[in-house]
Design an enzyme around this catalytic site. Structure first.
Site, mmCIF file in Angstrom:
data_model
loop_
_atom_site.group_PDB
_atom_site.id
_atom_site.type_symbol
_atom_site.label_atom_id
_atom_site.label_comp_id
_atom_site.label_asym_id
_atom_site.label_seq_id
_atom_site.Cartn_x
_atom_site.Cartn_y
_atom_site.Cartn_z
ATOM 1 N N ASP A 102 19.049 35.431 30.591
ATOM 2 C CA ASP A 102 19.471 36.787 30.930
ATOM 3 C C ASP A 102 19.716 36.857 32.437
ATOM 4 O O ASP A 102 18.791 37.039 33.228
ATOM 5 C CB ASP A 102 18.378 37.779 30.514
ATOM 6 C CG ASP A 102 18.836 39.220 30.600
ATOM 7 O OD1 ASP A 102 19.980 39.455 31.024
ATOM 8 O OD2 ASP A 102 18.053 40.115 30.228
ATOM 9 N N SER A 103 20.983 36.682 32.826
ATOM 10 C CA SER A 103 21.316 36.703 34.248
ATOM 11 C C SER A 103 22.426 37.688 34.586
ATOM 12 O O SER A 103 22.712 37.926 35.751
ATOM 13 C CB SER A 103 21.713 35.302 34.722
ATOM 14 O OG SER A 103 22.748 34.774 33.908
ATOM 15 N N LYS A 104 23.075 38.258 33.564
ATOM 16 C CA LYS A 104 24.076 39.326 33.726
ATOM 17 C C LYS A 104 25.096 38.986 34.802
ATOM 18 O O LYS A 104 25.369 39.771 35.708
ATOM 19 C CB LYS A 104 23.382 40.663 34.010
ATOM 20 C CG LYS A 104 22.451 41.106 32.877
ATOM 21 C CD LYS A 104 21.773 42.433 33.176
ATOM 22 C CE LYS A 104 20.902 42.865 32.013
ATOM 23 N NZ LYS A 104 19.696 42.007 31.859
ATOM 24 N N ARG A 105 25.693 37.824 34.665
ATOM 25 C CA ARG A 105 26.671 37.361 35.636
ATOM 26 C C ARG A 105 28.053 37.969 35.368
ATOM 27 O O ARG A 105 28.312 38.537 34.321
ATOM 28 C CB ARG A 105 26.764 35.840 35.598
ATOM 29 C CG ARG A 105 25.475 35.101 35.925
ATOM 30 C CD ARG A 105 24.899 35.496 37.254
ATOM 31 N NE ARG A 105 23.929 34.528 37.749
ATOM 32 C CZ ARG A 105 23.143 34.725 38.788
ATOM 33 N NH1 ARG A 105 23.199 35.852 39.448
ATOM 34 N NH2 ARG A 105 22.291 33.777 39.178
ATOM 35 N N THR A 152 23.894 36.238 29.418
ATOM 36 C CA THR A 152 24.385 37.617 29.440
ATOM 37 C C THR A 152 25.405 37.771 30.560
ATOM 38 O O THR A 152 25.263 37.199 31.635
ATOM 39 C CB THR A 152 23.235 38.620 29.626
ATOM 40 O OG1 THR A 152 22.493 38.291 30.809
ATOM 41 C CG2 THR A 152 22.305 38.604 28.429
#
Length: 293
Positions: free
Chosen positions: A104-107, A131
């Site tokens: 989960d790093s929402k790049r 993510t």
């Protein structure tokens, strides 16, 4: 094996659709005598060993990169957080080899930058999925479309501020004659991208059930995985989520219902109680039962 096949197989093998978030709050963990990296590692090794002994098998795991990288002090040569995440990934491979790991790093950035963030997730950390933010469009999103890897695009998030943008009314660029909330327009784009790149999915929170039902209905039959945060501490209900998926005809085996702090440190604040391990395993058992296939 494609990412969708990995999801289905792990759900069937584990008998549930739970994703266990691994977001350590160092100050509340036991093993205070150890340094940061060893403390996190010892904590998860103790918990995973207990889970394996009791045959508690979540169908996915989701470490949030920020909880680990924030512990690094690179300019001082201290990589405690990165060492801990590396150890956690090794532990997951040892104890739960059939359960995918979602980083989960929402790049999301311009194409070349996204390509490097994809290498970070899939080559450096060897995650199964990541993510991603959709805001900058296809040239930002599609560098993450690795073969047999997954990508969860932020669609309707579980945080309170999500409605400020995600619920704004737009003229959908896919169908110029219809007016939708932005989260449905994003759902359309996810479906378009997923036609050519299997494994592209959506982050859809469990804290807004009307919006969740809209998206689950739209995705039904399209083979689009959903990562569903917001259950537990944020107030969402796994049973409500499952009811909606049943009603809309969405394939539950492609979904993962996520809970983090409610499973890994349910006492929330202060020192870990003497029965912390039992508290964690009981919380995990309860969610596995609620989200069983």
């Amino acid at each position: 094996m494609s990412y969708n096949e990995i999801l289905i197989e792990s759900a069937e093998r584990c008998g549930n659709i739970v994703c266990m978030g691994l977001d350590p709050i160092v100050g509340v963990l036991p093993f205070k005598e150890l340094d940061t990296s060893e403390r996190i590692t010892k904590y998860f090794e103790t918990l995973f060993s207990k889970m394996a002994d009791e045959k508690l098998c979540p169908a996915a795991f989701k470490p949030n990169l920020g909880y680990y990288s924030a512990l690094d002090r690179p300019r001082s040569g201290d990589y405690s957080g990165s060492k801990a995440l590396s150890a956690v990934m090794d532990l997951l491979e040892r104890y739960f080899p059939s359960s995918p790991v979602i980083l989960d790093s929402k790049r999301g950035d311009i194409a070349r930058s996204s390509g490097n963030y994809a290498k970070e997730a899939f080559d450096a950390w060897q995650a199964d999925a990541v993510t991603v933010s959709p805001y900058m469009g296809s040239d930002s999103v599609l560098p993450f479309a690795y073969e047999n890897k997954g990508m969860y695009i932020l669609n309707r998030t579980s945080n309170p501020g999500g409605a400020e943008l995600q619920n704004r009314t737009v003229i959908d660029s896919v169908d110029e004659h219809d007016v939708y909330p932005l989260y449905i327009a994003v759902s359309h784009m996810i479906a378009i991208w997923a036609e050519e790149h299997k494994g592209i999915g959506a982050v859809v929170g469990a804290t807004n059930m009307r919006e969740f039902a809209d998206i689950a209905k739209y995705f039904a039959g399209k083979g689009i995985p959903m990562l569903i945060p917001g259950v537990g501490s944020q107030g969402g209900s796994a049973s409500d989520v499952i009811s909606v998926m049943n009603e809309t005809g969405y394939n539950k085996k492609l979904a993962r219902i996520n809970s983090s702090s409610g499973l890994t440190h349910p006492w929330k604040k202060g020192d870990a109680p003497s029965d912390w391990l039992d508290m964690c395993t009981e919380s995990i058992k309860a969610l596995l039962k609620e989200a069983a296939l």
